[in-house]
Write an enzyme that holds these catalytic residues in place. Structure first.
Site, PDB file in Angstrom:
ATOM      1  N   SER A   1       0.819  -1.201   0.000  1.00  0.00           N
ATOM      2  CA  SER A   1       0.000   0.000   0.000  1.00  0.00           C
ATOM      3  C   SER A   1       0.860   1.261   0.000  1.00  0.00           C
ATOM      4  O   SER A   1       1.898   1.322   0.666  1.00  0.00           O
ATOM      5  CB  SER A   1      -0.890   0.052   1.244  1.00  0.00           C
ATOM      6  OG  SER A   1      -1.719  -1.072   1.350  1.00  0.00           O
ATOM      7  N   ILE A   2       0.397   2.284  -0.720  1.00  0.00           N
ATOM      8  CA  ILE A   2       1.038   3.588  -0.630  1.00  0.00           C
ATOM      9  C   ILE A   2       1.055   4.051   0.824  1.00  0.00           C
ATOM     10  O   ILE A   2       2.061   4.601   1.298  1.00  0.00           O
ATOM     11  CB  ILE A   2       0.309   4.605  -1.520  1.00  0.00           C
ATOM     12  CG1 ILE A   2       0.533   4.274  -3.001  1.00  0.00           C
ATOM     13  CG2 ILE A   2       0.774   6.025  -1.223  1.00  0.00           C
ATOM     14  CD1 ILE A   2      -0.287   5.126  -3.956  1.00  0.00           C
TER      15      ILE A   2
ATOM     16  N   VAL B   1     -14.717   4.790   6.669  1.00  0.00           N
ATOM     17  CA  VAL B   1     -15.216   6.172   6.667  1.00  0.00           C
ATOM     18  C   VAL B   1     -16.676   6.260   6.273  1.00  0.00           C
ATOM     19  O   VAL B   1     -17.294   7.312   6.439  1.00  0.00           O
ATOM     20  CB  VAL B   1     -14.366   7.078   5.753  1.00  0.00           C
ATOM     21  CG1 VAL B   1     -12.930   7.138   6.253  1.00  0.00           C
ATOM     22  CG2 VAL B   1     -14.415   6.621   4.295  1.00  0.00           C
TER      23      VAL B   1
ATOM     24  N   TYR C   1      -9.400   5.983 -16.372  1.00  0.00           N
ATOM     25  CA  TYR C   1      -9.472   6.485 -15.002  1.00  0.00           C
ATOM     26  C   TYR C   1     -10.889   6.950 -14.679  1.00  0.00           C
ATOM     27  O   TYR C   1     -11.314   6.938 -13.529  1.00  0.00           O
ATOM     28  CB  TYR C   1      -8.453   7.617 -14.795  1.00  0.00           C
ATOM     29  CG  TYR C   1      -8.133   7.869 -13.345  1.00  0.00           C
ATOM     30  CD1 TYR C   1      -7.645   6.853 -12.524  1.00  0.00           C
ATOM     31  CD2 TYR C   1      -8.310   9.128 -12.787  1.00  0.00           C
ATOM     32  CE1 TYR C   1      -7.356   7.081 -11.189  1.00  0.00           C
ATOM     33  CE2 TYR C   1      -8.015   9.369 -11.450  1.00  0.00           C
ATOM     34  CZ  TYR C   1      -7.536   8.347 -10.661  1.00  0.00           C
ATOM     35  OH  TYR C   1      -7.253   8.583  -9.337  1.00  0.00           O
TER      36      TYR C   1
ATOM     37  N   LYS D   1     -10.942  13.026  -7.950  1.00  0.00           N
ATOM     38  CA  LYS D   1      -9.629  13.481  -7.498  1.00  0.00           C
ATOM     39  C   LYS D   1      -9.420  14.965  -7.783  1.00  0.00           C
ATOM     40  O   LYS D   1      -8.704  15.654  -7.036  1.00  0.00           O
ATOM     41  CB  LYS D   1      -8.528  12.651  -8.168  1.00  0.00           C
ATOM     42  CG  LYS D   1      -8.458  11.212  -7.709  1.00  0.00           C
ATOM     43  CD  LYS D   1      -8.010  11.089  -6.260  1.00  0.00           C
ATOM     44  CE  LYS D   1      -7.705   9.629  -5.897  1.00  0.00           C
ATOM     45  NZ  LYS D   1      -7.252   9.474  -4.497  1.00  0.00           N
TER      46      LYS D   1
END
Length: 275
Positions: free
Chosen positions: A40-41, A86, A176, A183
């Site tokens: 993971s980033i 979340v 994308y 984003k």
């Protein structure tokens, strides 16, 4: 791709070469959200922050994810490991309440989560459902705003809030799709939050890595073609790795970036410069 990374395997690859730097971030404490496994980033960020001396707290998505995250938290000596979805009411508030009780203050929050329903992500933007668009915006963008709101009263002067974006927010990138507008909204939110929090000396950034072979990215349609495009078109002719993303995040958290805020910073081998 495999998600069964062991606790110890990924750590030396991105840890050892920077432990020699010393305690650049010693005394700083913060939360890293979005670790799913050792690829993971968010894990790259957590590992570098820890390597430079920071104390970290981690979250995991749900009970299914916990066995993959808990060994990594142990390897990084994370002070706290807490559940956070979340989309579930009350969970984020509980996380920040635990941080307040344990540390009292924060120096950084790293937000590295995004989601869009598969059907909406793989289709044209014009065909996306209202429900899918709203879910993508809630998880990927509004959750960062919500984290900033809970973090604000805990943040020390000079603290940093950092989220992850992608070049598809700036330019049209094939496949994308829905995540491009989402984003873009996230990057705009970074600028507004930076303006609003500047009086408290809290800085806000978006980091925009090139495509990486993570579990989250694998949901993008024709992802292998996106990887091939990045390698062929980037001046560096390679992919970046999570360690390089983590070093940039550590720089932003540290004092070297004290005069910066509201920026989107790219770590993509120069890909975003190419027409």
């Amino acid at each position: 791709m495999s998600h069964d990374n062991s606790a110890r395997d990924p750590l030396p690859k991105i840890w050892d070469e920077d432990t020699r730097v010393g305690d650049m971030l010693k005394g700083k404490r913060g939360l890293v959200v979005g670790v799913a496994n050792g690829d993971s980033i968010a894990f790259g960020c957590a590992a570098k922050l820890r390597a430079f001396g920071a104390e970290i707290a981690l979250t995991y998505l749900n009970d299914k994810a916990r066995p993959h995250v808990a060994p990594l938290a142990e390897a990084l000596d994370a002070r706290l490991l807490m559940p956070l979805d979340v989309s579930q009411p009350g969970q984020m508030q509980a996380v920040f309440e635990q941080l307040r009780e344990t540390w009292g203050t924060l120096d950084f929050v790293i937000h590295s989560i995004a989601f869009a329903p598969r059907d909406d992500l793989h289709g044209r933007v014009i065909d996306c459902s209202q429900a899918g668009f709203l879910q993508a915006m809630q998880v990927s963008c509004h959750s960062f705003i919500e984290m900033a709101r809970y973090a604000e009263p805990l943040m020390n002067p000079g603290g940093a809030l950092i989220t992850m974006s992608y070049h598809g927010a700036d330019k049209v990138v094939d496949h994308y799709n829905l995540m491009g507008p989402v984003k873009a909204a996230l990057q705009s939110s970074v600028r507004y939050l930076a303006s609003e929090l500047a009086e408290r000396q809290v800085r806000v950034f978006a980091v925009s890595p090139g495509p990486l072979r993570t579990r989250a990215a694998s949901g993008i349609d024709h992802f292998d073609a996106l990887i091939d495009m990045a390698i062929s078109r980037a001046p560096a002719h390679r992919l970046v790795d999570i360690a390089e993303v983590g070093r940039l995040v550590a720089f932003l958290v540290g004092g070297g970036a004290s005069g910066m805020t509201g920026d989107t910073l790219y770590v993509d081998g120069g890909l975003h410069h190419m027409a």
